[in-house]
Design a protein around this motif. Sequence first.
Motif, PDB file in Angstrom:
ATOM      1  N   LEU A 168     -22.367   1.596  34.467  1.00 57.47           N
ATOM      2  CA  LEU A 168     -23.155   2.448  35.356  1.00 57.47           C
ATOM      3  C   LEU A 168     -22.146   3.296  36.120  1.00 57.47           C
ATOM      4  O   LEU A 168     -21.297   2.761  36.832  1.00 57.47           O
ATOM      5  CB  LEU A 168     -23.986   1.591  36.310  1.00 57.47           C
ATOM      6  N   PHE A 169     -22.225   4.623  35.961  1.00 60.36           N
ATOM      7  CA  PHE A 169     -21.171   5.469  36.507  1.00 60.36           C
ATOM      8  C   PHE A 169     -21.735   6.715  37.176  1.00 60.36           C
ATOM      9  O   PHE A 169     -22.858   7.134  36.925  1.00 60.36           O
ATOM     10  CB  PHE A 169     -20.193   5.884  35.398  1.00 60.36           C
ATOM     11  N   VAL A 170     -20.893   7.309  38.010  1.00 64.00           N
ATOM     12  CA  VAL A 170     -21.245   8.551  38.693  1.00 64.00           C
ATOM     13  C   VAL A 170     -20.864   9.734  37.809  1.00 64.00           C
ATOM     14  O   VAL A 170     -19.709   9.846  37.383  1.00 64.00           O
ATOM     15  CB  VAL A 170     -20.528   8.661  40.052  1.00 64.00           C
ATOM     16  N   MET A 171     -21.826  10.602  37.529  1.00 63.83           N
ATOM     17  CA  MET A 171     -21.529  11.802  36.762  1.00 63.83           C
ATOM     18  C   MET A 171     -20.690  12.744  37.619  1.00 63.83           C
ATOM     19  O   MET A 171     -20.969  12.951  38.804  1.00 63.83           O
ATOM     20  CB  MET A 171     -22.824  12.489  36.342  1.00 63.83           C
ATOM     21  N   SER A 172     -19.643  13.300  36.999  1.00 67.72           N
ATOM     22  CA  SER A 172     -18.772  14.237  37.704  1.00 67.72           C
ATOM     23  C   SER A 172     -18.282  15.287  36.719  1.00 67.72           C
ATOM     24  O   SER A 172     -18.488  15.175  35.505  1.00 67.72           O
ATOM     25  CB  SER A 172     -17.575  13.507  38.328  1.00 67.72           C
ATOM     26  N   ASP A 173     -17.596  16.293  37.233  1.00 67.57           N
ATOM     27  CA  ASP A 173     -17.046  17.345  36.382  1.00 67.57           C
ATOM     28  C   ASP A 173     -15.955  16.814  35.473  1.00 67.57           C
ATOM     29  O   ASP A 173     -15.599  17.462  34.476  1.00 67.57           O
ATOM     30  CB  ASP A 173     -16.476  18.480  37.249  1.00 67.57           C
ATOM     31  N   ASP A 174     -15.402  15.641  35.782  1.00 66.08           N
ATOM     32  CA  ASP A 174     -14.344  15.062  34.964  1.00 66.08           C
ATOM     33  C   ASP A 174     -14.873  14.275  33.770  1.00 66.08           C
ATOM     34  O   ASP A 174     -14.099  13.884  32.894  1.00 66.08           O
ATOM     35  CB  ASP A 174     -13.454  14.153  35.813  1.00 66.08           C
ATOM     36  N   VAL A 175     -16.168  14.011  33.727  1.00 61.54           N
ATOM     37  CA  VAL A 175     -16.753  13.297  32.582  1.00 61.54           C
ATOM     38  C   VAL A 175     -16.932  14.305  31.445  1.00 61.54           C
ATOM     39  O   VAL A 175     -17.722  15.247  31.554  1.00 61.54           O
ATOM     40  CB  VAL A 175     -18.097  12.654  32.951  1.00 61.54           C
ATOM     41  N   VAL A 176     -16.211  14.115  30.361  1.00 64.90           N
ATOM     42  CA  VAL A 176     -16.256  15.065  29.253  1.00 64.90           C
ATOM     43  C   VAL A 176     -17.067  14.555  28.070  1.00 64.90           C
ATOM     44  O   VAL A 176     -17.412  15.317  27.182  1.00 64.90           O
ATOM     45  CB  VAL A 176     -14.835  15.432  28.779  1.00 64.90           C
ATOM     46  N   GLU A 177     -17.360  13.270  28.071  1.00 61.84           N
ATOM     47  CA  GLU A 177     -18.053  12.679  26.926  1.00 61.84           C
ATOM     48  C   GLU A 177     -18.652  11.358  27.362  1.00 61.84           C
ATOM     49  O   GLU A 177     -18.180  10.725  28.310  1.00 61.84           O
ATOM     50  CB  GLU A 177     -17.041  12.463  25.793  1.00 61.84           C
ATOM     51  N   MET A 178     -19.712  10.940  26.645  1.00 58.08           N
ATOM     52  CA  MET A 178     -20.292   9.622  26.892  1.00 58.08           C
ATOM     53  C   MET A 178     -20.141   8.758  25.649  1.00 58.08           C
ATOM     54  O   MET A 178     -20.516   9.161  24.556  1.00 58.08           O
ATOM     55  CB  MET A 178     -21.776   9.744  27.254  1.00 58.08           C
ATOM     56  N   ASP A 179     -19.571   7.609  25.831  1.00 56.63           N
ATOM     57  CA  ASP A 179     -19.514   6.567  24.813  1.00 56.63           C
ATOM     58  C   ASP A 179     -20.632   5.580  25.141  1.00 56.63           C
ATOM     59  O   ASP A 179     -21.035   5.473  26.309  1.00 56.63           O
ATOM     60  CB  ASP A 179     -18.147   5.882  24.879  1.00 56.63           C
ATOM     61  N   PRO A 180     -21.175   4.851  24.157  1.00 53.48           N
ATOM     62  CA  PRO A 180     -22.235   3.884  24.471  1.00 53.48           C
ATOM     63  C   PRO A 180     -21.851   2.871  25.549  1.00 53.48           C
ATOM     64  O   PRO A 180     -22.726   2.300  26.198  1.00 53.48           O
ATOM     65  CB  PRO A 180     -22.485   3.190  23.136  1.00 53.48           C
ATOM     66  N   HIS A 181     -20.547   2.656  25.749  1.00 59.08           N
ATOM     67  CA  HIS A 181     -20.113   1.620  26.682  1.00 59.08           C
ATOM     68  C   HIS A 181     -19.567   2.141  28.004  1.00 59.08           C
ATOM     69  O   HIS A 181     -19.518   1.393  28.976  1.00 59.08           O
ATOM     70  CB  HIS A 181     -19.051   0.733  26.024  1.00 59.08           C
ATOM     71  N   ARG A 182     -19.133   3.411  28.022  1.00 57.57           N
ATOM     72  CA  ARG A 182     -18.498   3.923  29.238  1.00 57.57           C
ATOM     73  C   ARG A 182     -18.356   5.432  29.134  1.00 57.57           C
ATOM     74  O   ARG A 182     -18.449   6.020  28.051  1.00 57.57           O
ATOM     75  CB  ARG A 182     -17.139   3.279  29.440  1.00 57.57           C
ATOM     76  N   LEU A 185     -13.376  10.255  30.568  1.00 56.39           N
ATOM     77  CA  LEU A 185     -12.912  11.251  31.529  1.00 56.39           C
ATOM     78  C   LEU A 185     -11.747  12.042  30.954  1.00 56.39           C
ATOM     79  O   LEU A 185     -10.985  11.532  30.119  1.00 56.39           O
ATOM     80  CB  LEU A 185     -12.490  10.596  32.840  1.00 56.39           C
ATOM     81  N   ARG A 186     -11.625  13.289  31.390  1.00 52.48           N
ATOM     82  CA  ARG A 186     -10.510  14.106  30.949  1.00 52.48           C
ATOM     83  C   ARG A 186      -9.206  13.439  31.355  1.00 52.48           C
ATOM     84  O   ARG A 186      -9.119  12.779  32.403  1.00 52.48           O
ATOM     85  CB  ARG A 186     -10.619  15.515  31.527  1.00 52.48           C
ATOM     86  N   PRO A 187      -8.146  13.581  30.519  1.00 49.12           N
ATOM     87  CA  PRO A 187      -6.893  12.870  30.808  1.00 49.12           C
ATOM     88  C   PRO A 187      -6.216  13.333  32.088  1.00 49.12           C
ATOM     89  O   PRO A 187      -5.439  12.591  32.680  1.00 49.12           O
ATOM     90  CB  PRO A 187      -6.030  13.191  29.578  1.00 49.12           C
ATOM     91  N   ASP A 188      -6.543  14.547  32.518  1.00 44.44           N
ATOM     92  CA  ASP A 188      -5.949  15.051  33.760  1.00 44.44           C
ATOM     93  C   ASP A 188      -7.001  15.109  34.861  1.00 44.44           C
ATOM     94  O   ASP A 188      -7.109  16.088  35.589  1.00 44.44           O
ATOM     95  CB  ASP A 188      -5.345  16.436  33.548  1.00 44.44           C
ATOM     96  N   ALA A 189      -7.803  14.045  34.954  1.00 43.73           N
ATOM     97  CA  ALA A 189      -8.896  14.006  35.923  1.00 43.73           C
ATOM     98  C   ALA A 189      -8.398  14.388  37.309  1.00 43.73           C
ATOM     99  O   ALA A 189      -7.394  13.859  37.793  1.00 43.73           O
ATOM    100  CB  ALA A 189      -9.520  12.611  35.965  1.00 43.73           C
TER     101      ALA A 189
END
Length: 325
Positions: A168-182, A185-189
């Motif tokens: 369960l996570f907070v959506m942010s501009d650093d989230v670039v993709e969703m995996d079924p488990h997590r 985030l971009r590597p340079d978050a």
Amino acid sequence: MSLILFSALKNEGPFLLEWVAHHLVVGFERIVLYHNDTDDGSAELIAALGEVAPVSGHAHVVPEGVAPQRNAARLFMESGAARRGDWVMWLDLDEYLSLGRGATLPGWLRRTDRQARRRYRRDLGGICLHWRLMGSGGLTEWPGRQIGSHFTACAPRQRPMHETIKTLFVMSDDVVEMDPHRPILRPDAEGGYPLFIGGGGQQVDEVFWTYRYAGEGGPVSRVPRVNGMYGLGQVNHYSVRTRDVYALRRTRGRGAVTPAAGVRHDDEHFERMDANQAQDGAILAYLDPLEAEIARLMAHPPVAVAHERCRAILADRIATAAAGD
């Protein structure tokens, strides 16, 4: 801020009503479902549920060579359905969120965030809850419901698979993709990686974030087991349900991979995942409000009709499969 539950599915009609009702009781405010190639009444039931509950359904065509779940997640991200600051979770139709003592998300999140900030002096960005692998309880025929005293048998806590988490996570501009488990985030978050904690309240290791970008394969979906790993809650994973409905999974295919990856749901996989050595009935704390929510949804005639049609199709397919054996 919204609490959003996402899932990608194919031919899960008989399980939809209870799964939706349970997660509305748990406290999700919106449920967003992507489905592909359904022919068991799922699409019609989702549409009917959307008339009386915050449920939206989206049919999608899966491009050749793409995993259905990955395509659905991409479409969900592109849709903007989850905005910055929303809490999002991806659960499959055989996964049920269970918070301690039947808690509901709004109050549970406030308490968990408060405890995490007190301990780590940082805002909470996500909570990784461990699987609890649930077995068939010795049942060979699907009883029509998942949550009940008939499905409390499970694997012991020491089982390695229980390191697998759902986030369960907070959506942010650093989230670039969703995996079924997590989330990925971009590597340079910006500002570094947010605070994510495991089911025991511990901060996840840095490798949880960096592994995905080190050329070592897919994203880490596990968090090491610790004492009190189920202290914050868990995700009941009813991987096999019962043998009769399990057999139909072979014809449905796997959502996480392309068809070229082959079929996983054979007898050996059933025996490995059918864990009945221990007991866990924590989710039964939701049973009374769940019954009430199912009754509320079923009081809408289109829902009742669509649900019964899904059940009838399932029964017919089980009978056909049995006759073929």
